[in-house]
Design an enzyme around this catalytic site. Structure first.
Site, PDB file in Angstrom:
ATOM      1  N   TYR A   1     -23.682  16.252 -16.936  1.00 53.08           N
ATOM      2  CA  TYR A   1     -22.867  16.647 -18.110  1.00 53.08           C
ATOM      3  C   TYR A   1     -21.448  17.023 -17.731  1.00 53.08           C
ATOM      4  CZ  TYR A   1     -24.541  21.639 -17.586  1.00 53.08           C
ATOM      5  OH  TYR A   1     -24.848  22.896 -17.168  1.00 53.08           O
ATOM      6  N   GLU A   2     -20.617  17.160 -18.747  1.00 51.16           N
ATOM      7  CA  GLU A   2     -19.174  17.388 -18.527  1.00 51.16           C
ATOM      8  C   GLU A   2     -18.559  16.293 -17.658  1.00 51.16           C
ATOM      9  OE1 GLU A   2     -18.307  20.170 -21.103  1.00 51.16           O
ATOM     10  OE2 GLU A   2     -16.777  19.540 -19.681  1.00 51.16           O
ATOM     11  N   GLY A   3     -19.032  15.062 -17.852  1.00 54.62           N
ATOM     12  CA  GLY A   3     -18.556  13.941 -17.046  1.00 54.62           C
ATOM     13  C   GLY A   3     -19.408  13.796 -15.802  1.00 54.62           C
TER      14      GLY A   3
ATOM     15  N   GLN B   1     -16.056  11.854 -12.646  1.00 53.28           N
ATOM     16  CA  GLN B   1     -15.169  12.738 -11.880  1.00 53.28           C
ATOM     17  C   GLN B   1     -14.468  11.937 -10.780  1.00 53.28           C
ATOM     18  OE1 GLN B   1     -14.832  15.727 -13.081  1.00 53.28           O
ATOM     19  NE2 GLN B   1     -16.584  15.503 -14.442  1.00 53.28           N
TER      20      GLN B   1
ATOM     21  N   ARG C   1     -14.765  21.967 -16.993  1.00 57.21           N
ATOM     22  CA  ARG C   1     -15.376  21.306 -15.843  1.00 57.21           C
ATOM     23  C   ARG C   1     -15.491  22.247 -14.651  1.00 57.21           C
ATOM     24  NH1 ARG C   1     -13.241  14.986 -16.494  1.00 57.21           N
ATOM     25  NH2 ARG C   1     -14.884  14.495 -17.989  1.00 57.21           N
TER      26      ARG C   1
END
Lengths: 606, 606
Positions: free
Chosen positions: A443-445, A450, A296
């Site tokens: 992306y990546e959460g 977050q 992240r």
């Protein structure tokens, strides 16, 4: 079109003057070789590679995109050669163990490399970038044999890796993964299922691709506790390490995306593909999350990259392009109109980009130091150290990923805005930055994930506010000696000090409310995240301003202009950007009613 | 993919319940025929055309784009047929004089039409949309002969028009226009020069294209006072009105744009093209600016359109797509996870889109009423009336154009965000909305230009604050009777009342500061504009909330749900969006130093 130049002066300011990376490296077990000369050589070498090889491929790569034919993906012209140069330069193994052919330098240097590469060409950077997650997983959880087989070619970059998580029915909610893994008599598994959004799932840059795949064993419990992790190579590997038979994993389609068009995002079909379990059965998700923080933060770098690149694109345009007279009177008397940069509103946009880029860079470098210590914990088998630093990093992660990518997108849009209508035209390269930047909050959460992670998990569940109290204490400690300063630094210190106290108070207030109403967390989290971002960026701006002031006080002409501009940018941040935290405070403290009361069926009457 | 449905319930709420358009139409010289039945027939007919013909062409049009070959532009498949249907339906002449074949209905109905068409397919809507400026110019400034020649086919839609202003060296700064117009013995002119960013400059939808072109006579003074206006038809027109010889104006290139890809944006080369002067020599820019307000409000509609369409796209997805459990506990017990709409942070994004779309719609409909009166002034030759309403509209214009398009872009991004990673994929149609929306803050005057117009021109120069004082008095008058209400409307009224007082005070403060420091205007204008937007949208939300409350108090089951949701959306606006004005207040009142002090050469050290 932005002509990328690595901002080495600013990077060195942070490395040497603000954060003392020299001392930091000395404190690491693998820091010995990271001498100032070595670091300089890496910075200069990487900068040259990024400026001369990667940057020129950025716009053409976007225009050409990737193509899929008969299961084979062709990357844009020049990518193959650039990747070969990257491998030949030994760049991939910069921070990986010597045992597998790497240089074993601190992880933070890898992040500096990623910053420069990503700013020059984010799409390209994703190919080697995705390998990191794969390598980390194999290194941490693989058997000796698995490590011996896969690590050397991954570390050299001859092979690349992927992370195969998402499926059509689930992205965030990985407990719903359906891909099956059936055990075979020889100890291997046959994997069947479809994965989507697989970055670098198929391409023509490397001779083999190693997929790390989340899947379920036949008897697995439902949900997140029934997911295991597998290595599935594109080509099976012969005993001698050479590439063997083609495995039954293929790219079924390429996604057509808004941006990062030179990055191949694949639908991957696993049709009884041979895989090998890695980590313990049903504990795949835990293993996967081990490296979530670093992945992240790697994505947070994208926010920095696009703020920096949009600034590098719009600044020269603002100096060259002329329109109207400045309101305070004629500036360029020999022309009928003044350069854009004389207009205050254009300066506002430029300084926003600069303040975000340089503020984000400082935030990321601080996290990079933490990552170095975390990795040192792993390397020396010091579990307590690893956990302590992983926790600390875990606090920074959602703020960096969520806030910096949101601000990076805003800056990319400001970069277009400085260009006026020309910003909308492809040939100038500014709209590409906005399209490329747009993925980073998804992306990546997503930003929402977050935000939930920060407020729900890190702040409330895991630490009962302690992570905020610790960080705000750091803010206070930094600000305190400067509260009475009669200059701009004093004003900044007072603002940061007040913000720290306010943040503590807000955190307590939300914790109390969340005890009574669980929706508070989800209703407030986005504003809490953005508030945290402005507060944290303020802290790191104050840190930079204090150093700049000290350097100016020491006198000497060297870099006087640099330090002056640094202080001025810090002042801009506190006067023009930091006040946004006030609005986030107000909204996050309003009741959940205005969000929750509407009946789901009454959202629309069309 | 968003399936556009015209939000007729909300449109009728504004037309009939909030703004009394029936009474308004009766007050207009050309309002007689706009009976409720007629208005309904127009709404329904236009909705059907937009939903069934235009909306299905939106995504394919983006994917295909326009192509240029041998000077001829081909629009995407289906556009030609759709345009023919538009012409056959008599839609183009809705608000244009009967004398030229139009229906002469109030201009506001044309804006409602534009809202629906633009939401369904913004790119398509630009082809007939650009004709409006052309028709207005010919109608207002053309000779009797020019009107007789050009108006009928423009009003029918058989021909379309353009506005050719921008050149490579200037967009905003039109005083720098270089295109030359040389007088010919027959009274015509030969135009030579290059125009860029010409929307609908060339296409295959109509048999002729009438360009309105800014150019300079040989003896023209420098700058804005030396610009004249010309009619340059693609095909010269024979005496009998039929299309004649091809004129020397050609599309040299199509711009490759981020979005609105189905709209042909052309570089137009004038190589001694035959043109006819319209309006007086050297007064072209004034003539051009006559319709600036209506053109800019037409662009404000784009912000509304994209907020609405992104909401229509993301709402059904949020109801269908499942991920994780809601924080306040299981909602869909028969599934392992809950629909996205149960998550507060997703509701925040949905309600933001809704609050912006419905708030913007109310703002635009108010402006539409003013436009009707302004047109009535023109039609009846009542110059004072025309000027009074044009002034009033001139206050709304920069706020609507600047603020609504910025918020439309934000909403388009939120629509993508609700989709998570899927929002980034072309097939879902959400990223197209964000790309299409991105142009709206750039063309027809960037947000910065709108902001300067509002604060510098309209507020300080033209009215010494009076335009703000007048509007804030309206805010106060609306809020006052509800200040003591014990319900949500009371809270909204108090918030709007306080905002009005604060806005007055801010305006005075900035006026005083600007007397001493001219940079104040440019440094503060963006924040002043956004502040104005939130304040004005709040006023129109309060207006809607008051009506909804009255309707609910009147009892009856009809539309109870609609009014309740309306009140809840209003509450969301005041609690979750309006506080952003506070941050804008803080930044606009900070000193200009943080923006102006940096030396132009110290913006970068790379």
């Amino acid at each position: 079109m932005p002509q990328y130049k690595a901002p080495l002066r600013d990077m060195r300011f942070l490395l040497n003057e603000v954060f003392d990376f020299e001392g930091h490296f000395k404190s690491l077990p693998n820091g010995e070789e990271a001498s100032p000369d070595m670091v300089d050589a890496i910075l200069e070498g990487c900068a040259t590679f990024c400026e001369e090889v990667l940057a020129p491929l950025n716009l053409p790569g976007d225009l050409e995109g990737c193509t899929l034919k008969d299961g084979e993906v062709t990357t844009p012209k020049g990518f193959k050669e650039a990747y070969a140069e990257y491998v030949a330069g030994g760049w991939q193994g910069l921070s990986h163990p010597k045992e597998y052919g790497g240089q074993e330098l601190p992880m933070s240097l890898n992040l500096l490399k990623a910053e420069m590469m990503g700013t020059a060409n984010w799409s390209f950077t994703m190919y080697p970038g995705l390998s990191l997650g794969c390598m980390n997983t194999v290194f941490q959880f693989g058997s000796t044999e698995q490590k011996a087989t896969y690590m050397p070619p991954l570390v050299s970059g001859e092979w690349t890796g992927t992370m195969c998580l998402t499926e059509p029915q689930c992205g965030t909610d990985l407990g719903q993964v359906k891909t099956k893994a059936e055990p075979q008599p020889d100890g291997s598994f046959k994997l069947t299922g479809t994965k989507i959004f697989i970055s670098s799932g198929e391409h023509d840059l490397a001779e083999n691709i190693i997929h790390i795949v989340l899947a379920r064993l036949p008897d697995a419990p439902k949900g997140t506790r029934g997911i295991s992790l597998f290595i599935v190579p594109k080509f099976l590997v012969n005993k001698d390490g050479s590439v063997g038979e083609r495995n039954a994993v293929r790219a079924g389609a390429l996604e057509h995306k808004m941006g990062i068009r030179a990055s191949a995002t694949c639908v991957m079909n696993f049709d009884g593909a041979t895989g090998y379990m890695i980590a313990e059965p049903n504990k795949g998700l835990e293993a996967m999350f081990t490296f979530m923080n670093t992945a992240r933060i790697g994505t947070a770098v994208q926010g920095l990259a696009h703020a920096e690149l949009s600034y590098q694109g719009s600044l020269p345009y603002a100096k060259e392009r002329r329109s109207m007279r400045a309101l305070s009177g004629k500036k360029d008397a020999d022309h009928p109109n003044d350069a854009l940069i004389w207009h205050a509103d254009v300066r506002r946009m430029l300084l926003t980009q600069r303040a975000v880029a340089e503020g984000a860079r400082a935030m990321i470098y601080e996290a990079a130091k933490l990552a170095d210590h975390m990795v040192a914990g792993v390397a020396t088998g010091d579990q307590a150290k690893y956990e302590a630093y992983d926790d600390k990093l875990g606090f920074y992660t959602p703020i960096l990923k969520g806030f910096i990518t949101e601000m990076g997108l805003e800056c990319a849009n400001l970069g277009m805005q400085v260009f006026g209508g020309h910003g909308y035209i492809k040939e100038h390269g500014m709209e590409q930055i906005a399209r490329d930047a747009r993925i980073a909050t998804l992306y990546e959460g997503t930003t929402g994930i977050q935000a939930l992670d920060l407020l729900g998990r890190k702040t409330l569940l895991q630490s009962r506010g302690k992570c905020i109290f610790n960080f705000t204490n750091e803010m206070i400690a930094l600000a305190k000696p400067h509260l009475l300063d009669g200059d701009a630094v004093g004003a900044m210190a007072r603002a940061s000090f007040k913000r720290a106290l306010e943040w503590k108070w807000i955190t307590v207030k939300i914790m109390l409310r969340a005890n009574k109403d669980r929706d508070v967390v989800s209703a407030a989290c986005y504003d809490f995240l953005m508030y945290a971002g402005f507060a944290m960026m303020g802290h790191f701006w104050l840190k930079q301003a204090i150093v700049a002031k000290q350097k100016l006080a020491q006198g000497g002409k060297e870099s006087k202009e640099f330090y002056t501009a640094k202080l001025q940018t810090a002042e801009f941040f506190f006067e023009r950007l930091a006040p946004r935290a006030n609005a986030h405070k107000k909204t996050m403290l309003s009741s959940t009613r205005s969000i929750m009361q509407m009946d789901n069926e009454h959202f629309s009457f069309v």
